[in-house]
Enzyme design. Structure first.
Site, PDB file in Angstrom:
ATOM      1  N   CYS A  96       0.846  -1.364  -0.074  1.00 12.67           N
ATOM      2  CA  CYS A  96       0.011  -0.146  -0.088  1.00 12.67           C
ATOM      3  C   CYS A  96       0.792   1.110  -0.029  1.00 12.67           C
ATOM      4  O   CYS A  96       0.329   2.285  -0.255  1.00 12.67           O
ATOM      5  CB  CYS A  96      -0.765  -0.022   1.247  1.00 12.67           C
ATOM      6  SG  CYS A  96       0.032  -0.080   2.968  1.00 12.67           S
ATOM      7  N   GLU A 134      -6.994  -5.973  -1.219  1.00 12.46           N
ATOM      8  CA  GLU A 134      -7.369  -4.861  -0.307  1.00 12.46           C
ATOM      9  C   GLU A 134      -5.986  -3.815  -0.341  1.00 12.46           C
ATOM     10  O   GLU A 134      -4.857  -4.356  -0.718  1.00 12.46           O
ATOM     11  CB  GLU A 134      -7.285  -5.574   1.110  1.00 12.46           C
ATOM     12  CG  GLU A 134      -7.389  -4.749   2.369  1.00 12.46           C
ATOM     13  CD  GLU A 134      -6.121  -4.586   3.075  1.00 12.46           C
ATOM     14  OE1 GLU A 134      -5.921  -3.974   4.112  1.00 12.46           O
ATOM     15  OE2 GLU A 134      -4.897  -4.829   2.520  1.00 12.46           O
ATOM     16  N   ARG A 178      -9.726   1.470  11.042  1.00 12.47           N
ATOM     17  CA  ARG A 178      -9.025   1.082  10.088  1.00 12.47           C
ATOM     18  C   ARG A 178      -9.939   1.101   8.666  1.00 12.47           C
ATOM     19  O   ARG A 178     -10.592   0.086   8.510  1.00 12.47           O
ATOM     20  CB  ARG A 178      -8.565  -0.121  10.272  1.00 12.47           C
ATOM     21  CG  ARG A 178      -7.269  -0.793   9.192  1.00 12.47           C
ATOM     22  CD  ARG A 178      -6.708  -2.106   9.638  1.00 12.47           C
ATOM     23  NE  ARG A 178      -5.831  -2.339   8.769  1.00 12.47           N
ATOM     24  CZ  ARG A 178      -4.567  -2.178   9.225  1.00 12.47           C
ATOM     25  NH1 ARG A 178      -4.393  -1.499  10.263  1.00 12.47           N
ATOM     26  NH2 ARG A 178      -3.369  -2.593   8.257  1.00 12.47           N
ATOM     27  N   ARG A 180      -9.922   0.630   4.717  1.00 14.75           N
ATOM     28  CA  ARG A 180      -9.273   0.090   3.753  1.00 14.75           C
ATOM     29  C   ARG A 180     -10.405  -0.094   2.485  1.00 14.75           C
ATOM     30  O   ARG A 180     -11.381  -0.451   2.655  1.00 14.75           O
ATOM     31  CB  ARG A 180      -8.798  -1.279   4.114  1.00 14.75           C
ATOM     32  CG  ARG A 180      -7.563  -1.024   5.199  1.00 14.75           C
ATOM     33  CD  ARG A 180      -6.485  -0.532   4.686  1.00 14.75           C
ATOM     34  NE  ARG A 180      -5.314  -0.471   5.279  1.00 14.75           N
ATOM     35  CZ  ARG A 180      -4.889   0.384   5.894  1.00 14.75           C
ATOM     36  NH1 ARG A 180      -5.750   1.613   6.213  1.00 14.75           N
ATOM     37  NH2 ARG A 180      -3.725   0.487   6.840  1.00 14.75           N
TER      38      ARG A 180
END
Length: 476
Positions: A96, A134, A178, A180
Site C-alpha cells: 500500500c 485490499e 481502520r 481500507r
C-alpha cells in the site's frame, strides 16, 4: 451503572475445514489474515506468495505442516509464471505504500505500485472465478483516482465484473478505526456476477476494553453530556474530528503534542512547571507558527519581534528561559521553535493515551506508534477538570501501558491461538501490515454465495470439526 461484558470480541481459534468448498491463492500473504478467513469458509490454499522472510516464518509456523506439504511457496510475484490449475479465488493485500502519504504517494512510479501489473497478468492468465484485493483508502482518494480508475479498467478488460468499497474494521466488530479499500472482481461468465454486494456493518459497537484482559466484566462509567460550546468555545468544532468523537462528549483519549490544541491535548508546558506568562508565550507560538507571513513552511519559527506583535512587553530573557526548560529551541537565525516539533513523535515517548472506554484504537501501522492505554477510567463534567484529573491521576502516576503485539493480534481479529513472531516490535509491524480477518470473512462470505452458486453459507458453518469460539458475531 451497567456492567460491560467483554464477550462479543472473543475470537475463534484456528480451524481448518474437512470439506474444501473452493481453492484460493494467497498473494502478498503477510502473516495470513486472508487465509484465516477463507479457511473458515471452507477454502483450500493452493499456493502463497510472500517475500518478507520474517513474515514467511510466522506464516509457515501457523499454516504449513504435513497436511500442506504440497502447497508451494511462490516467492516474488514478479517471478511467478503461473498459478496452479483451476483456482477459484485469488486474494491479497497488495503493498500500500505507493498510495499512502507515508509512501510519498508515488503510485505506479513506485516499484511496489507496479506490482499491480503482475497481479493483472496472473489473473488474466489463470482466470479464477473471482478475486479480492485490499489496499489503503488513499488508493481511492482524488489524488490517486486516475490511477485507481485505470487499475479497475484493467480488470474489466480481462473479463471481470469489478466493484469496490471502503470498509472500516470497526464496523465488523474490531475496536480499530481502520478504513481500507476492498476490490472484488467476479468473472463475467459467472451467473449473477453483477449482483455482488459488500457486507453491511454488524452494529456490534466494540470498545477498546474488549482487547484488554484487565477490564473484563468491568463497569463502564457514565459519560457526562455537555453543551458543545463548553467543549469547543464558541461552538468551533474542529473539522478533523472523526465519527467516533461526539460533539457533546469529552474525548476518550489524550494527545501529547506542542503543535496542536484541544480539550484533550497535553503540551510540554502542561507537564513541566511553567508560569501563566510562560504558557501564554507558548500558546502564542502554537497559534501563529503556521501564518504565511512568518514563512512558507507548514510551521515556522518566530523571532522576538514576532512574539512582541502579540505580547508587546516580552523580554528576550523570557524566551531564553523557555529554551532552558527545553520547551523552545533557538534556530541558527535567532528564531524560536518548539523542541517537540514533530506531531506524531509525541512528548517524552508518548503520543496518545487512550482511555479503556474509548471506541477505537487508531489505525495500526507497520511503522508503529507511541500509543498507550490508561489502566483506569476517567470522568469529569468540564474540559479543564478533565485535563487536570488526567495529568494527576493517570500521567503523573504512570497509570498507562503500551499496546503490545498481543493487543494488535486482537485488534486485527486474528485467532487466540495464533503464533506471533517472538520479537514484539516485529510482530506489531506484521499486524500493522495485515488485513482484518472479520472484514475479509464477511466480504468473502457474500462472494461465495455467487461464485459457488448457493443461497447461504450454513453448510460452511457445519463443516468444521472441533470448532471453538465464544461468539458468532464476528465470524458467522
Amino acid at each position: 451503572m451497567p456492567t460491560y461484558h467483554s464477550n462479543q470480541l472473543q475470537l475463534p481459534l484456528k480451524v481448518v475445514s474437512t470439506v474444501h468448498r473452493f481453492s484460493f491463492v494467497d498473494l502478498f500473504a503477510g502473516i495470513g489474515g486472508f487465509r484465516i478467513a477463507l479457511e473458515k469458509l471452507g477454502g483450500k490454499c493452493r499456493a502463497y506468495s510472500e517475500i518478507d522472510k520474517e513474515a514467511i516464518k510466522v506464516y509457515q509456523q501457523n499454516f504449513i505442516n504435513y497436511l500442506t506439504q504440497d502447497e508451494p511457496s511462490l516467492g516474488d510475484i514478479t517471478q511467478v509464471e503461473a498459478f496452479p490449475d483451476n483456482i477459484d479465488l485469488v486474494v491479497g493485500g497488495v503493498p500500500c505504500q505507493p498510495w499512502s502519504v507515508a509512501g510519498q504517494l508515488k503510485g505506479f512510479a513506485d516499484p511496489r505500485g507496479k506490482l499491480w501489473f503482475d497481479v493483472v497478468r496472473l489473473i488474466k492468465q489463470s482466470q479464477p472465478k473471482a478475486f479480492i484485493f485490499e489496499n489503503v483508502r488513499g488508493l481511492a482518494n482524488p489524488k490517486n483516482r486516475d490511477s485507481f480508475e485505470f487499475l479497475l479498467q484493467q480488470f474489466t478488460t480481462i473479463g471481470y465484473q469489478v466493484k469496490w468499497n471502503i470498509l472500516n474494521a470497526y464496523d465488523f466488530g474490531l475496536p480499530q478505526n481502520r478504513e481500507r479499500v476492498f476490490i472484488v472482481g467476479i468473472r463475467q461468465d459467472i451467473a449473477n456476477a453483477e449482483e455482488y454486494e459488500f457486507p453491511s456493518p454488524l452494529n456490534l459497537n466494540p470498545k477498546v476494553l474488549d482487547i484488554l484482559d484487565e477490564f473484563k466484566n468491568h463497569q463502564l462509567p457514565q459519560k457526562a453530556k455537555l453543551d458543545p460550546d463548553v467543549i469547543f468555545k464558541n461552538n468551533n468544532i474542529p473539522p478533523s474530528r472523526t465519527r467516533f468523537q461526539k460533539s457533546n462528549e469529552l474525548n476518550d483519549f489524550f494527545i501529547f503534542s506542542d503543535l496542536r490544541n484541544g480539550h484533550t491535548t497535553i503540551h510540554s508546558w502542561d507537564i513541566l512547571e511553567t508560569t501563566a506568562r510562560e504558557k501564554e508565550i507558548c500558546l502564542t507560538l502554537l497559534k501563529n507558527r503556521r501564518r504565511k507571513k512568518y514563512g512558507k513552511k507548514d510551521g515556522n519559527p518566530l523571532a522576538l519581534e514576532h512574539f512582541q506583535e502579540f505580547i508587546p512587553d516580552l523580554c528576550p530573557s523570557e524566551l531564553e528561559e523557555l529554551v532552558n526548560k527545553n520547551i523552545f529551541r533557538k534556530t541558527d537565525n535567532n528564531k524560536y521553535e518548539f523542541v517537540n516539533s514533530k506531531n506524531m513523535s509525541g512528548i517524552n515517548g508518548v503520543y496518545r493515551i487512550i482511555l479503556p472506554n474509548c471506541d477505537v484504537v487508531p489505525t495500526l501501522t507497520a511503522t508503529g506508534s507511541k500509543n498507550f492505554y490508561a489502566t483506569c477510567f476517567l470522568n469529569a463534567d468540564n474540559p479543564e477538570d478533565y485535563k487536570k484529573k488526567f495529568l494527576k491521576r493517570i500521567y503523573k502516576q504512570q497509570k498507562y501501558k503500551p499496546f503490545t503485539a498481543q493487543h494488535a493480534c486482537k485488534l486485527q481479529g486474528f485467532p487466540e491461538d495464533f503464533v506471533l513472531h517472538s520479537h514484539d516490535k516485529t510482530a506489531q509491524k506484521q499486524f500493522g501490515n495485515a488485513v482484518p480477518v472479520p472484514v475479509v470473512f464477511h466480504v468473502a462470505k457474500h462472494l461465495m454465495k455467487i461464485i459457488l452458486n448457493c443461497s447461504d453459507n450454513s453448510n460452511a458453518q457445519r463443516s468444521f470439526v472441533g470448532l471453538r469460539y465464544a461468539s458468532p458475531n464476528l465470524l458467522s
